[in-house]
Design a protein around this motif. Structure first.
Motif, short mmCIF file in Angstrom:
data_model
loop_
_atom_site.label_atom_id
_atom_site.label_comp_id
_atom_site.label_asym_id
_atom_site.label_seq_id
_atom_site.Cartn_x
_atom_site.Cartn_y
_atom_site.Cartn_z
N PHE A 297 35.19 39.92 45.21
CA PHE A 297 34.14 40.33 46.14
C PHE A 297 33.69 39.14 47.01
O PHE A 297 33.55 39.26 48.23
CB PHE A 297 32.97 40.89 45.34
N LEU B 48 35.85 44.46 49.78
CA LEU B 48 34.42 44.77 49.72
C LEU B 48 34.17 46.20 49.23
O LEU B 48 33.54 46.40 48.19
CB LEU B 48 33.78 44.56 51.09
N ASN B 49 34.67 47.19 49.96
CA ASN B 49 34.31 48.57 49.66
C ASN B 49 34.72 49.01 48.25
O ASN B 49 33.86 49.38 47.44
CB ASN B 49 34.91 49.48 50.73
N SER C 254 27.11 45.01 51.57
CA SER C 254 28.51 44.71 51.86
C SER C 254 29.21 45.90 52.49
O SER C 254 29.98 45.74 53.45
CB SER C 254 29.24 44.29 50.58
N ARG D 236 35.83 41.15 39.41
CA ARG D 236 35.33 41.84 40.60
C ARG D 236 34.41 40.95 41.43
O ARG D 236 34.45 40.99 42.66
CB ARG D 236 34.62 43.12 40.16
N LYS D 237 33.58 40.17 40.78
CA LYS D 237 32.71 39.27 41.53
C LYS D 237 33.51 38.24 42.31
O LYS D 237 33.22 37.95 43.47
CB LYS D 237 31.74 38.57 40.57
N ALA E 181 33.13 46.79 45.47
CA ALA E 181 31.70 47.04 45.33
C ALA E 181 31.47 48.34 44.56
O ALA E 181 30.56 48.42 43.71
CB ALA E 181 31.04 47.11 46.71
N THR F 191 25.22 37.43 46.16
CA THR F 191 26.26 37.76 45.18
C THR F 191 26.34 36.70 44.09
O THR F 191 26.43 37.02 42.90
CB THR F 191 27.62 37.92 45.88
N PHE G 225 25.09 54.52 47.20
CA PHE G 225 26.18 53.70 47.73
C PHE G 225 27.00 54.47 48.75
O PHE G 225 27.32 53.97 49.83
CB PHE G 225 27.06 53.24 46.57
N VAL H 260 24.98 39.23 41.19
CA VAL H 260 26.07 40.12 40.75
C VAL H 260 26.78 39.53 39.55
O VAL H 260 27.27 38.39 39.60
CB VAL H 260 27.06 40.36 41.91
N CYS I 247 25.68 45.34 46.88
CA CYS I 247 26.88 46.13 47.15
C CYS I 247 26.68 47.01 48.38
O CYS I 247 27.61 47.20 49.18
CB CYS I 247 27.23 46.99 45.93
#
Length: 464
Positions: free
Chosen positions: A74, A111-112, A14, A70-71, A115, A178, A136, A182, A11
């Motif tokens: 992402f 991404l942001n 990214s 989310r994965k 993540a 990922t 992060f 992830v 994360c």
């Protein structure tokens, strides 16, 4: 079970790539202007096309990830971001470059905030979560600060196109990591889409930025500028009327009942607006006014990057143990002093003094991001992690967008006095949004959502 540390690392990579593309391009702007014959407004849009799309679609990306996984979202974001970077590197003109930057930003929206939601769900314990968010959040500041240094080396060594194609191999590695490390996650109760709200958000942001960028050329009283501002005002009125009527609005206005959350969002806007001005003006001041190469200009910002690298992790730990108030106060004071000191810099100012002033911006950036991120999501139920994180990120990107727009609209020392005023605003908001009353409003706001989930509110008290 996947290692939480590896998930956090993926994360962080990214966000470094996505956020660095805001700052890395600033040091390449003089070369882009010469190569493509771009105007000042063209250069502003080269930066703002990216940040504007990020600001406008971050909330949608967060809610989409909560619904579809989310994965999955992402991975889609990484792919689109890589494609946009490749298109930027081969753009034949400034218009093509601006369009490619928008494509790149579409990937960046996934991404942001996504993540951040992955990080929040990976670290369920409040103390571990605060430390992970601190790490992060520090990556965002580090990426903004180190972007000009890496960009300068690439521009001088390989040309401005290299600042874009260098992303492609990094993205390829991130995709593989990922897929392997992830885990997939979704919100317990996915939020429905809000197409009208999304259109209104983009309309408001686009009209405001276009008005600020074009006002110096057309005049603030021209029909075009007044029309843009009128449309933006109508868009705001439309959002205030439309969003409360939806069960799952794009802009969850109930979150703003928390003084802590509202303060974090406005602080993010003020803070990154100030830093957006700093990056846009300083990189061109060093190259165009002082005649430095792109690499030398980037190296002059090295003190900023070093301070961010040193201070951000410590700030994250401090926020986790003692709360966000002290870091935000320090950040506001540093930004105000940095803006005031920069107003006195000129072509003949000794370089050591210029570097000393940049240290203030390093202190500011190293202490402002972790408390913003932690305050925005602290105390909120898990189902709101994507939305709350997205709004915090949108505040940052909106601030950067406005900062770049204002940097071209305000001439002379006036732009630095604006930065000083923004620093005072960050200081005031830090004091307002981190007290006991603010924490109480955060608990009441969280209760509105926790009741829906059946989650005890007392388990999710804000850390500051």
């Amino acid at each position: 079970m996947k290692s939480p540390a590896l998930v956090l690392a993926v994360c962080c990579v990214s966000i470094v790539v996505a956020v660095m593309d805001i700052s890395i391009v600033t040091v390449a702007l003089p070369s882009i202007r010469r190569d493509l014959g771009a105007s000042v407004s063209g250069l502003q849009w080269t930066v703002d096309a990216y940040t504007l799309v990020l600001a406008g679609f971050l909330v949608l990306a967060g809610s989409t990830a909560d619904r579809f996984g989310r994965k999955r979202v992402f991975l889609t974001g990484l792919t689109v971001f890589g494609l946009g970077s490749l298109l930027c590197s081969v753009a034949p003109g400034i218009g093509w470059l601006i369009a490619a930057r928008a494509v790149q930003a579409v990937g960046g929206t996934m991404l942001n905030p996504v993540a951040l939601a992955i990080v929040v769900t990976t670290f369920p314990a409040p103390a571990d979560r605060a430390r992970a968010i601190g790490v992060f959040g520090s990556m965002s500041g580090l990426a903004l600060a180190l972007g000009p240094i890496l960009g300068g080396a690439l521009v001088d060594g390989l040309g401005w196109r290299a600042v874009f194609w260098v992303n492609v191999p990094v993205i390829a590695v991130a995709i593989v990591a990922t897929l392997r490390f992830v885990p997939e996650s979704r919100a317990a109760r996915p939020r429905r889409f809000d197409p009208l709200g999304q259109v209104l958000v983009v309309l408001v942001l686009g009209c405001v930025v276009e008005a600020i960028i074009e006002a110096p050329r057309l005049g603030w009283t021209s029909p075009v500028i007044l029309g843009l501002l009128l449309v933006a005002g109508l868009g705001v009125a439309g959002l205030r009327r439309h969003e409360p009527r939806r069960a799952d609005p794009l802009l969850e206005l109930r979150l703003f009942r928390s003084v802590a959350f509202s303060g974090a969002i406005v602080t993010a806007l003020f803070a990154l607006c100030g830093f957006g001005v700093f990056l846009f003006v300083t990189t061109q001041y060093l190259q165009d006014t002082r005649g430095m190469t792109a690499l030398t200009a980037g190296l002059c910002l090295l003190p900023v990057g070093v301070l961010v690298l040193v201070l951000s992790p410590r700030t994250g730990r401090l926020v986790g143990t003692r709360g966000p108030r002290l870091p935000v106060v320090v950040a506001g004071v540093a930004l105000a002093l940095g803006g005031a000191a920069s107003a006195w810099l000129g072509p003949a100012t000794p370089l050591p003094l210029v570097l000393a002033v940049s240290l203030l911006f390093g202190v500011f950036l190293g202490t402002v991001n972790p408390p913003i991120t932690n305050t925005a999501v602290s105390g909120m139920p898990a189902s709101m992690a994507g939305v709350a994180g997205s709004l915090a990120s949108a505040g940052r990107q909106t601030g950067t967008t406005l900062g770049v727009a204002l940097a071209g609209a305000i001439t002379g020392a006036g732009v630095w006095w604006l930065v000083a005023a923004l620093g005072v605003g960050v200081l005031a908001l830090g004091l307002l949004s981190t007290g006991r009353r603010a924490a109480a409003t955060a608990r009441r706001a969280a209760a509105l959502f926790a009741e829906v989930e059946g989650e005890p509110v007392s388990l999710r008290r804000p850390t500051g």
